[in-house]
Write an enzyme that holds these catalytic residues in place. Structure first.
Site, short mmCIF file in Angstrom:
data_model
loop_
_atom_site.label_atom_id
_atom_site.label_comp_id
_atom_site.label_asym_id
_atom_site.label_seq_id
_atom_site.Cartn_x
_atom_site.Cartn_y
_atom_site.Cartn_z
NE ARG A 74 7.13 -8.57 2.14
CZ ARG A 74 6.66 -6.87 2.20
NH1 ARG A 74 7.48 -5.92 2.01
NH2 ARG A 74 5.74 -5.99 2.89
NE ARG A 143 10.70 -2.17 0.93
CZ ARG A 143 9.72 -1.84 1.71
NH1 ARG A 143 9.11 -2.39 1.00
NH2 ARG A 143 9.32 -0.88 2.24
CE LYS A 207 6.43 1.04 0.90
NZ LYS A 207 5.66 0.42 0.90
CE LYS A 209 7.37 -1.70 -3.15
NZ LYS A 209 5.80 -1.78 -2.69
CB CYS A 428 -3.88 -5.95 0.55
SG CYS A 428 -5.14 -5.49 1.40
CB CYS A 434 -1.99 -5.29 7.08
SG CYS A 434 -1.79 -4.21 7.11
CB CYS A 473 -5.69 1.02 4.20
SG CYS A 473 -4.05 0.60 3.84
CB CYS A 477 0.42 -3.67 -0.64
SG CYS A 477 0.48 -2.87 0.54
FE1 SRM Z 1 2.39 -2.75 0.38
C1 SRM Z 1 2.88 -1.27 3.59
C2 SRM Z 1 1.57 -5.62 2.43
C3 SRM Z 1 3.25 -4.79 -1.91
C4 SRM Z 1 2.20 0.15 -1.11
N1 SRM Z 1 2.62 -3.77 3.03
C5 SRM Z 1 3.16 -2.29 3.64
C6 SRM Z 1 2.81 -3.33 4.90
C7 SRM Z 1 4.15 -3.86 5.69
C8 SRM Z 1 1.81 -2.38 6.37
C9 SRM Z 1 3.21 -1.34 7.95
O1 SRM Z 1 3.52 -0.90 7.37
O2 SRM Z 1 3.20 -1.55 8.75
C10 SRM Z 1 2.19 -4.55 4.76
C11 SRM Z 1 2.23 -5.66 5.75
C12 SRM Z 1 1.19 -6.06 5.12
C13 SRM Z 1 0.72 -7.78 6.32
O3 SRM Z 1 0.47 -8.73 7.18
O4 SRM Z 1 1.30 -9.28 6.36
C14 SRM Z 1 2.00 -4.77 3.44
N2 SRM Z 1 2.56 -4.87 0.34
C15 SRM Z 1 1.81 -5.53 1.27
C16 SRM Z 1 1.71 -7.33 0.38
C17 SRM Z 1 2.52 -8.73 1.51
C18 SRM Z 1 0.27 -7.56 -0.02
C19 SRM Z 1 -0.06 -8.43 -0.39
O5 SRM Z 1 -1.19 -8.92 -0.39
O6 SRM Z 1 0.73 -9.58 -1.23
C20 SRM Z 1 2.79 -7.03 -0.29
C21 SRM Z 1 4.40 -7.68 -0.22
C22 SRM Z 1 5.58 -7.26 -1.73
C23 SRM Z 1 6.80 -7.37 -1.40
O7 SRM Z 1 7.33 -8.82 -1.76
O8 SRM Z 1 7.35 -6.50 -1.18
C24 SRM Z 1 2.97 -5.31 -0.69
N3 SRM Z 1 2.45 -3.05 -1.17
C25 SRM Z 1 2.40 -3.71 -2.22
C26 SRM Z 1 3.06 -3.20 -3.38
C27 SRM Z 1 2.80 -3.47 -4.49
C28 SRM Z 1 3.32 -3.35 -5.70
O9 SRM Z 1 4.45 -3.61 -4.78
O10 SRM Z 1 3.59 -3.88 -7.01
C29 SRM Z 1 2.39 -1.51 -2.69
C30 SRM Z 1 2.21 -0.02 -4.08
C31 SRM Z 1 2.97 0.07 -4.99
C32 SRM Z 1 3.77 1.16 -3.90
O11 SRM Z 1 4.22 0.76 -3.40
O12 SRM Z 1 3.42 2.27 -4.72
C33 SRM Z 1 2.00 -1.46 -1.53
N4 SRM Z 1 2.41 -0.90 1.24
C34 SRM Z 1 2.74 -0.09 0.42
C35 SRM Z 1 2.29 0.95 1.09
C36 SRM Z 1 1.80 2.47 0.83
C37 SRM Z 1 3.20 2.85 -0.31
C38 SRM Z 1 2.93 4.48 -0.09
O13 SRM Z 1 4.25 5.25 -1.30
O14 SRM Z 1 1.62 4.74 0.28
C39 SRM Z 1 2.82 0.43 2.46
C40 SRM Z 1 2.48 2.22 3.98
C41 SRM Z 1 3.69 2.43 3.54
O15 SRM Z 1 4.90 2.16 2.80
O16 SRM Z 1 4.14 3.92 4.81
C42 SRM Z 1 2.48 -0.37 2.53
FE1 SF4 Z 2 -2.62 -3.42 4.71
FE2 SF4 Z 2 -3.67 -1.64 3.49
FE3 SF4 Z 2 -1.25 -2.57 2.51
FE4 SF4 Z 2 -3.61 -3.89 2.62
S1 SF4 Z 2 -2.92 -1.85 1.30
S2 SF4 Z 2 -1.37 -4.51 3.40
S3 SF4 Z 2 -4.54 -2.71 4.68
S4 SF4 Z 2 -0.95 -1.65 4.36
#
Ligand code: SRM
Ligand code: SF4
Length: 564
Positions: A74, A143, A207, A209, A428, A434, A473, A477
């Site tokens: 990323r 981030r 993390k 943001k 997502c 993922c 899930c 995201c």
């Molecule tokens: Fe996310 C984890 C993809 C934005 C909340 N996110 C992941 C991971 C890295 C899975 C992992 O930990 O193994 C995913 C990778 C999937 C893949 O195969 O590419 C993933 N997140 C994404 C992206 C690519 C989704 C998308 O379809 O665009 C976004 C990348 C953003 C970036 O450029 O940095 C992405 N993730 C978000 C957002 C939205 C935002 O930031 O505005 C959220 C919700 C906001 C937040 O953070 O509360 C988000 N991602 C999570 C979480 C849950 C965090 C939590 O507080 O519980 C995880 C899991 C974790 O961190 O344990 C996670």
């Molecule tokens: Fe993966 Fe869950 Fe984030 Fe979708 S919402 S990219 S399934 S961690």
């Protein structure tokens, strides 16, 4: 707190010598396509996630082979702003090392999927040659900083973009580990001499943001951020920002002490105070965030545990900045603006729909090739949006016709196919990359939208924008809990459905169906569409309507979301 109360990740960070671990050594071990488990935690801080192809995981196990490992990379792109030559670099790397696609993310960044271990180092070097980097794109640090991509007010948006870039730089880890491991910089004598002035040796508990926003568009979903800066413009001048804190989406199914939460607006500050206030928010979270339970470690829980008043006082004390009363502002939408738009100095911008952020050459829609052509022919900017779309930006009047023709030639202009529901959709990544996905998302939402669009058509609702977001899930995201219709994966083909969010991302959706398959989703939504068509008020949005008629109850605080 004793060491045995700390999470495993805390222990790994603490022993890592500022994020070095044994990543460099692991890269040269060609017996496995993986790196060590503790290095997989550290590589995230370098923007790199180890993954495996889940479509073939069980087949590989059956054949007694190691999983088909590859890496997701990323990049960090503050405000999603890229020059045309940076775009060409992004494209070259996707074609050479990744799965022939570039994935635009929900935070204005890009991801590559499918990079294998032996190409990792060269890929990062090529990203560096493209004048981009992947530092702190993931991990327990700040981030990618978001900023509104469509410069309707050129001067204001430029200033806000500058603030985003400065904040991104200010909150960057100072460790040289990235340069040493990936770019062969000279090793420092000892990481003991290296200081992380803001984060300290164990970085943040989780993390973090941050985003800037310029009302009335809430395209960055400012209330979903740990830290948000809402621009206040008076008489055409940027006078300062309202500051919001404590937003976040992630939760866990069945664990009611985890929940999505919208940020609280603390008050107003002047532009000169942005960095001091941001640093105070970060260090408060560093010192008070929960390091014993990662599911409870985000800033939103720190604030709910200690109270907003306490938090405001702590930030004021640390920053020596006093918050003024909240200034008036209003949001109208959390979506993107599509098609041609002219800014206040006459430059043109084309908002291009990219379904779920995936840029490749698919069938007749040759997105990757078309954008390459535009970047080669025209000196334009590329702006990645927070809703996984792209704006071709800073276009002179004289280039409009040529660009329109190229969009048409490659089949990538916003077409009939992009209905209002689709234009307001996000999914997502989920399967196959993922590791946390429980259900399909990016690969399935387009089909579900076809079916929902057919239903909307029957009710004469084809022109009504409704936000719909899907995640594989509950981590959230695609920020599902602030979509009017949210589908959150529970298991193969099964989703928890939430309804009733505000169209501008100002209210959370409430749970409506627990574990629905496609037929159940369609059956539940159809009568709601019918009532919406018959009984809505002028300009009433679907989410507001569902609250008014009592389909779901308004969620007034994230921690109450499970009470609905
Ligand atoms: Fe996310 C984890 C993809 C934005 C909340 N996110 C992941 C991971 C890295 C899975 C992992 O930990 O193994 C995913 C990778 C999937 C893949 O195969 O590419 C993933 N997140 C994404 C992206 C690519 C989704 C998308 O379809 O665009 C976004 C990348 C953003 C970036 O450029 O940095 C992405 N993730 C978000 C957002 C939205 C935002 O930031 O505005 C959220 C919700 C906001 C937040 O953070 O509360 C988000 N991602 C999570 C979480 C849950 C965090 C939590 O507080 O519980 C995880 C899991 C974790 O961190 O344990 C996670
Ligand atoms: Fe993966 Fe869950 Fe984030 Fe979708 S919402 S990219 S399934 S961690």
């Amino acid at each position: 707190m004793s060491d045995n109360e700390l999470t495993e990740v805390e222990i790994i960070k603490s022993a890592s010598r500022h994020l070095r671990g044994s990543i460099a050594e692991g890269l040269v071990d060609q017996l496995t396509g993986a790196i060590s488990p503790s290095d997989t935690q550290l590589s995230k801080f370098h923007g790199i996630y180890q993954q495996d192809d889940r479509d073939i995981r069980s087949e590989r196990t059956r054949q007694k082979l190691e999983p088909a490992y590859s890496f997701m990379i990323r990049a960090r792109i503050p405000g999603g702003l890229l020059t045309n030559s940076q775009w060409l670099g992004v494209d070259r790397i996707a074609t050479k090392y990744a799965n022939q696609t570039v994935r635009l993310t929900t935070r204005q960044a890009i991801q590559y999927h499918g990079v294998i271990k032996r190409d990792l180092k060269q890929t990062i070097a090529d990203i560096n040659h493209a004048t981009l980097d992947t530092i702190a794109a993931c991990g327990d640090v700040n981030r990618n900083v978001m900023s509104p991509p469509l410069p309707a007010l050129s001067a204001i948006h430029r200033q806000v973009q500058c603030h985003a870039e400065l904040l991104s730089e200010h909150l960057m880890p100072k460790s040289r580990a990235y340069h040493e491991i990936w770019l062969d910089s000279k090793k420092i004598e000892s990481s003991k001499n290296e200081v992380e002035p803001i984060y300290g040796d164990t970085y943040l508990p989780r993390k973090f943001k941050a985003a800037f926003v310029v009302p009335p568009q809430n395209d960055v979903d400012v209330y979903a951020q740990d830290l948000g800066f809402i621009a206040i413009v008076e008489n055409g001048v940027l006078v300062g920002f309202n500051v919001s804190v404590g937003g976040g989406m992630g939760m866990t199914h069945g664990e009611t002490d985890t929940y999505p939460r919208l940020g609280d607006v603390l008050g107003f500050i002047k532009p000169k105070d942005v960095l001091a206030v941001a640093e105070a928010v970060v260090t408060t979270q560093r010192d008070y965030g929960d390091r014993t339970n990662r599911k409870h470690a985000r800033l939103k829980y720190t604030i709910d545990n200690h109270g907003v008043e306490w938090f405001r006082g702590e930030v004021e004390r640390r920053s020596a900045v006093k918050f003024d009363g909240v200034r008036k502002f209003a949001f109208i939408s959390n979506g993107d603006i599509y098609g041609w738009h002219q800014d206040d100095v006459g430059a043109w911008h084309y908002g291009l729909f990219v379904e779920n952020g995936r840029i490749g050459d698919f069938g007749e829609r040759l997105l990757l090739s078309g954008l390459r052509k535009i970047a080669e022919q025209y000196n334009v900017e590329f702006r990645l949006t927070p809703n996984q779309n792209l704006i071709i930006s800073k276009i002179d009047e004289s280039k409009k016709v040529g660009i329109t023709k190229t969009l048409a030639k490659f089949g990538i202009q916003n077409s009939q196919y992009a209905t209002p529901l689709r234009l307001n959709s996000m999914a997502c990544v989920a399967f196959p990359t993922c590791g946390l996905a429980m259900a399909e998302s990016e690969r399935y939402l387009p089909t579900l939208i076809d079916k929902l669009d057919a239903n909307l058509k029957q009710h004469g609702l084809t022109d009504s924008p409704i936000t719909i977001r899907m995640t594989g899930c509950p981590n959230g995201c695609a920020r599902p809990y602030i979509a009017e219709i949210a589908l959150v994966g529970k298991g193969p083909g099964r989703y928890k459905v939430f309804l009733g969010a505000g169209f501008a991302g100002e209210r959370l959706s409430a749970p409506y169906l627990e574990n629905a398959n496609e037929a159940e989703v369609l059956k539940a939504l159809d009568p709601l569409f019918a009532r919406f068509a018959a009984d809505r008020n002028d300009d009433e949005h679907f989410g507001d309507f569902l609250i008014r008629i009592g389909t779901v109850r308004e969620v007034t605080a994230g921690k109450n979301i499970h009470d609905n």
